[in-house]
Design a protein around this motif. Structure first.
Motif, PDB file in Angstrom:
ATOM      1  N   ALA A  38     -15.923 -12.323  83.312  1.00 50.08           N
ATOM      2  CA  ALA A  38     -16.531 -13.550  83.827  1.00 50.08           C
ATOM      3  C   ALA A  38     -16.735 -14.526  82.682  1.00 50.08           C
ATOM      4  O   ALA A  38     -17.340 -14.181  81.666  1.00 50.08           O
ATOM      5  N   THR A  39     -16.213 -15.737  82.844  1.00 44.48           N
ATOM      6  CA  THR A  39     -16.326 -16.770  81.809  1.00 44.48           C
ATOM      7  C   THR A  39     -17.160 -17.933  82.315  1.00 44.48           C
ATOM      8  O   THR A  39     -17.398 -18.068  83.521  1.00 44.48           O
ATOM      9  N   GLU A  40     -17.558 -18.778  81.388  1.00 42.42           N
ATOM     10  CA  GLU A  40     -18.411 -19.930  81.723  1.00 42.42           C
ATOM     11  C   GLU A  40     -17.636 -21.050  82.405  1.00 42.42           C
ATOM     12  O   GLU A  40     -18.167 -21.727  83.273  1.00 42.42           O
ATOM     13  N   ASP A  41     -16.369 -21.234  82.017  1.00 43.59           N
ATOM     14  CA  ASP A  41     -15.611 -22.371  82.545  1.00 43.59           C
ATOM     15  C   ASP A  41     -14.117 -22.077  82.465  1.00 43.59           C
ATOM     16  O   ASP A  41     -13.692 -21.065  81.908  1.00 43.59           O
ATOM     17  N   SER A  45     -11.741 -19.344  80.359  1.00 45.01           N
ATOM     18  CA  SER A  45     -10.836 -18.427  81.075  1.00 45.01           C
ATOM     19  C   SER A  45      -9.438 -18.505  80.498  1.00 45.01           C
ATOM     20  O   SER A  45      -8.767 -17.480  80.311  1.00 45.01           O
ATOM     21  N   GLN A  46      -8.970 -19.714  80.204  1.00 48.83           N
ATOM     22  CA  GLN A  46      -7.639 -19.894  79.621  1.00 48.83           C
ATOM     23  C   GLN A  46      -7.548 -19.264  78.231  1.00 48.83           C
ATOM     24  O   GLN A  46      -6.529 -18.642  77.894  1.00 48.83           O
ATOM     25  N   VAL A  78      -9.706 -12.317  85.332  1.00 46.50           N
ATOM     26  CA  VAL A  78     -10.464 -13.283  84.521  1.00 46.50           C
ATOM     27  C   VAL A  78     -10.885 -14.403  85.466  1.00 46.50           C
ATOM     28  O   VAL A  78     -10.035 -15.001  86.130  1.00 46.50           O
ATOM     29  N   THR A  79     -12.177 -14.680  85.534  1.00 49.44           N
ATOM     30  CA  THR A  79     -12.669 -15.665  86.481  1.00 49.44           C
ATOM     31  C   THR A  79     -13.832 -16.464  85.914  1.00 49.44           C
ATOM     32  O   THR A  79     -14.646 -15.934  85.178  1.00 49.44           O
ATOM     33  N   ASN A  80     -13.889 -17.739  86.255  1.00 46.15           N
ATOM     34  CA  ASN A  80     -15.040 -18.544  85.893  1.00 46.15           C
ATOM     35  C   ASN A  80     -15.825 -18.915  87.147  1.00 46.15           C
ATOM     36  O   ASN A  80     -16.608 -19.838  87.154  1.00 46.15           O
ATOM     37  N   ASN A  81     -15.622 -18.148  88.174  1.00 41.02           N
ATOM     38  CA  ASN A  81     -16.342 -18.301  89.421  1.00 41.02           C
ATOM     39  C   ASN A  81     -16.994 -16.954  89.713  1.00 41.02           C
ATOM     40  O   ASN A  81     -17.027 -16.086  88.853  1.00 41.02           O
TER      41      ASN A  81
END
Length: 144
Positions: A38-41, A45-46, A78-81
């Protein structure tokens, strides 16, 4: 109950943090476990995606990037949601806080902390959040 691991890096470098996440993802993948990062944005993620594709010249870690998948086609997402509802194994949290509505459905939660002052301050708050709720926590101080 979710088991929580804090990996505390000796460097303040964000690239070192992402490199460690890639190494950890490879170990989790080799253990045939499913992983959500989980990423912030979207830009983070990229960066994570790029690291997974190019971490080692002799291998790459195939993964899904984005929120539109119905069933995950790869063992790494990998998700920022919000994390995918069918994934419950391992979560690496690279966001700026606790994923309060999601983390407790995972068997294992990993927080990767570098020596950046902002990251350290956030990790202290998240550590306290988990501890106050009685989650089993292990800290791993890494020397690189």
């Amino acid at each position: 109950m979710t088991h929580i691991d804090f990996y505390i890096l000796s460097s303040a470098d964000e690239n070192a943090r992402l490199a460690f996440v890639s190494k950890l993802a490879e170990k989790i993948f080799q253990a045939r476990r499913q992983l959500v990062i989980a990423t912030e944005d979207e830009s983070t993620s990229q960066l994570v995606s790029q690291q997974l594709w190019s971490a080692r010249p002799e291998s790459f870690l195939a993964h899904d990037l984005g929120e539109k998948f119905q069933q995950p086609s790869e063992a790494i997402i990998v998700t920022n949601n919000q994390p995918h509802p069918h994934c419950h194994d391992v979560l690496i949290n690279l966001t700026e806080g606790v994923l309060e509505n999601h983390f407790s459905r995972f068997q294992r939660l990993v927080e990767v902390v570098n020596q950046n002052e902002d990251t350290l301050a956030r990790s202290r708050k998240t550590f306290q959040f988990y501890r106050e709720r009685g989650y089993p926590i292990k800290s791993h101080k890494l020397k690189h």
